[in-house]
Design an enzyme around this catalytic site. Sequence first.
Site, PDB file in Angstrom:
ATOM      1  N   GLU A 158      -7.864  -2.515  -6.017  1.00 56.03           N
ATOM      2  CA  GLU A 158      -8.532  -2.957  -7.243  1.00 56.03           C
ATOM      3  C   GLU A 158      -9.312  -4.258  -7.022  1.00 56.03           C
ATOM      4  O   GLU A 158     -10.292  -4.526  -7.707  1.00 56.03           O
ATOM      5  CB  GLU A 158      -7.482  -3.139  -8.355  1.00 56.03           C
ATOM      6  CG  GLU A 158      -8.037  -2.953  -9.749  1.00 56.03           C
ATOM      7  CD  GLU A 158      -6.975  -2.990 -10.832  1.00 56.03           C
ATOM      8  OE1 GLU A 158      -5.832  -3.411 -10.561  1.00 56.03           O
ATOM      9  OE2 GLU A 158      -7.293  -2.613 -11.974  1.00 56.03           O
TER      10      GLU A 158
ATOM     11  N   HIS B 125       4.958  12.592  10.537  1.00 52.66           N
ATOM     12  CA  HIS B 125       4.732  14.030  10.725  1.00 52.66           C
ATOM     13  C   HIS B 125       3.577  14.535   9.871  1.00 52.66           C
ATOM     14  O   HIS B 125       3.432  15.728   9.659  1.00 52.66           O
ATOM     15  CB  HIS B 125       6.035  14.780  10.434  1.00 52.66           C
ATOM     16  CG  HIS B 125       7.137  14.351  11.355  1.00 52.66           C
ATOM     17  ND1 HIS B 125       7.488  15.054  12.485  1.00 52.66           N
ATOM     18  CD2 HIS B 125       7.907  13.234  11.349  1.00 52.66           C
ATOM     19  CE1 HIS B 125       8.452  14.407  13.124  1.00 52.66           C
ATOM     20  NE2 HIS B 125       8.718  13.298  12.458  1.00 52.66           N
TER      21      HIS B 125
ATOM     22  N   LYS C 224     -11.304   4.453 -18.557  1.00 48.02           N
ATOM     23  CA  LYS C 224     -10.712   4.074 -19.851  1.00 48.02           C
ATOM     24  C   LYS C 224     -11.674   4.408 -20.988  1.00 48.02           C
ATOM     25  O   LYS C 224     -11.282   4.990 -21.992  1.00 48.02           O
ATOM     26  CB  LYS C 224     -10.431   2.560 -19.874  1.00 48.02           C
ATOM     27  CG  LYS C 224      -9.215   2.122 -19.084  1.00 48.02           C
ATOM     28  CD  LYS C 224      -8.905   0.673 -19.433  1.00 48.02           C
ATOM     29  CE  LYS C 224      -7.804   0.102 -18.586  1.00 48.02           C
ATOM     30  NZ  LYS C 224      -7.558  -1.316 -18.854  1.00 48.02           N
TER      31      LYS C 224
HETATM   32  O1  PA5 Z   1      -4.468  -5.926 -12.086  1.00 48.35           O
HETATM   33  C1  PA5 Z   1      -5.014  -5.656 -13.139  1.00 48.35           C
HETATM   34  O2  PA5 Z   1      -5.702  -6.483 -13.741  1.00 48.35           O
HETATM   35  C2  PA5 Z   1      -4.819  -4.307 -13.782  1.00 48.35           C
HETATM   36  O3  PA5 Z   1      -4.167  -3.442 -12.927  1.00 48.35           O
HETATM   37  C3  PA5 Z   1      -3.999  -4.434 -15.035  1.00 48.35           C
HETATM   38  O4  PA5 Z   1      -2.812  -5.096 -14.732  1.00 48.35           O
HETATM   39  C4  PA5 Z   1      -3.691  -3.078 -15.612  1.00 48.35           C
HETATM   40  O5  PA5 Z   1      -4.890  -2.453 -15.904  1.00 48.35           O
HETATM   41  C5  PA5 Z   1      -2.861  -3.176 -16.859  1.00 48.35           C
HETATM   42  O6  PA5 Z   1      -3.538  -3.918 -17.831  1.00 48.35           O
HETATM   43  P1  PA5 Z   1      -2.854  -4.232 -19.222  1.00 48.35           P
HETATM   44  O7  PA5 Z   1      -1.634  -5.037 -18.972  1.00 48.35           O
HETATM   45  O8  PA5 Z   1      -3.898  -5.009 -19.989  1.00 48.35           O
HETATM   46  O9  PA5 Z   1      -2.508  -2.925 -19.847  1.00 48.35           O
END
Ligand code: PA5
Length: 428
Positions: A271, A292, A404
């Site tokens: 990410e 494997h 989203k």
């Molecule tokens: O690292 C990040 O910013 C994302 O993975 C968020 O943690 C994830 O999308 C969850 O977001 P939220 O806590 O607003 O639901």
Amino acid sequence: MFDFQNSGLTPELVTDRAEKNAFLLQEALDGFSSFDGSTGWVDIDSCADQALLQRISRKAAQIREEADLFILIGVGGSNNAARSVIEALRPGGVEICYAGNATAPSSMEYVLEQMEGKSVFVNIIAKNFETLEPGAAFRVIRKRMYEKYGADAGRRILATGTRNSRLHQLSITYGWDFFDFPEAVGGRYSAMTAVGLLPMAVAGVDIARLVAGAKDMRRQLLATAARENPALLYASVRTMLYEKGYRAEMLTFFEPRMRWFSKWWIQLFGESEGKDDLGLLPLACECSEELHSMGQFMQQGTPVAFETFLSMELDSPGPELSPDGVDDGFGYLDKMSFADLSRASESGTMAAHSTHLPCLCIHGGHCSERDFGGLFYFFMLSCVFSCRMMGVNPFDQPGVEAYKKNMFALLGKPGYEGLTAELEAKLK
Ligand code: PA5
């Protein structure tokens, strides 16, 4: 801690690259202040101070006295760090169940089944409380909690969110305990905040040790010259291998307790780095099982990936292999322990794979709170350094918004009507 002798790169080239990027150490000392938000984790004291640790420990002790089951509702950065430590250490506190990270009906049904006949506490963790999966799971679980406990349900719900968010407002209205998800810390960098620490403490993890381990690592990394700095060297090697054409990094580990940690690592790098058509695809290989499958690919497949071995100390030798009178052909193992097998497997694999691909090694220490704290900090800092070398913003995730938005539109969330028609036409 970091060893790149099988990377195919000369020490001079790597240390020169680290030296050229020495300014990143200064950026870290300044808390990466040129980036907006998400950097509050760099100085651990500002996100995990004594007052917070004490408040969490007190609350966790109360919950442990009463609860059979603690449901952690959260997705991505809101659950990965806690889960990686809890599942590795299995510290014997309250049983933890995870929700809000899947849309499959079976996963929601499983959580509801787990609630039957148990004393349940719930922690909803959501930074801005807009992500659909945790929001939907919290709705279902909250309803069940109020049916089960009536007015007492409020005392059993804990919310971790940003101050002044809707979740914060709801916590005030309904009397849920509220913990801060610091505005200045992004989800995947939140291990050392209430996001990671509260569920860990309920599960019985010694969070003071975890934070101490992270602080030690911070001190060490920020005080070590660029040419010898493990985080800068790791980031330099990753970047140089990317420039040589490698497009993926496989985190290989022989300690299955690191399974959930590898998912945290994948999220952190995936990410943070995977944007602007750049970045190394993060993969994980749990050995021996995946020797494997992935092992074959790494040994002889398309050479797109390099391999980073996360080598953990073995806490015990395990059972000895002793003869039982059956001539099974494994007599050569007599008197050896499982630790001997594990070491041979790890060394043998690295020796074999490094004939085909660059191999790095990170010595991760023990499966202990202290070393988990250190690993979190090491990888978070290395990840930011890597992203800076790659030229991408380590702290945003614009790509995640695409799925989203489509989901919001398909499910009729107000404000997304324009996209709905466009999507329906595309999906015909
Ligand atoms: O690292 C990040 O910013 C994302 O993975 C968020 O943690 C994830 O999308 C969850 O977001 P939220 O806590 O607003 O639901």
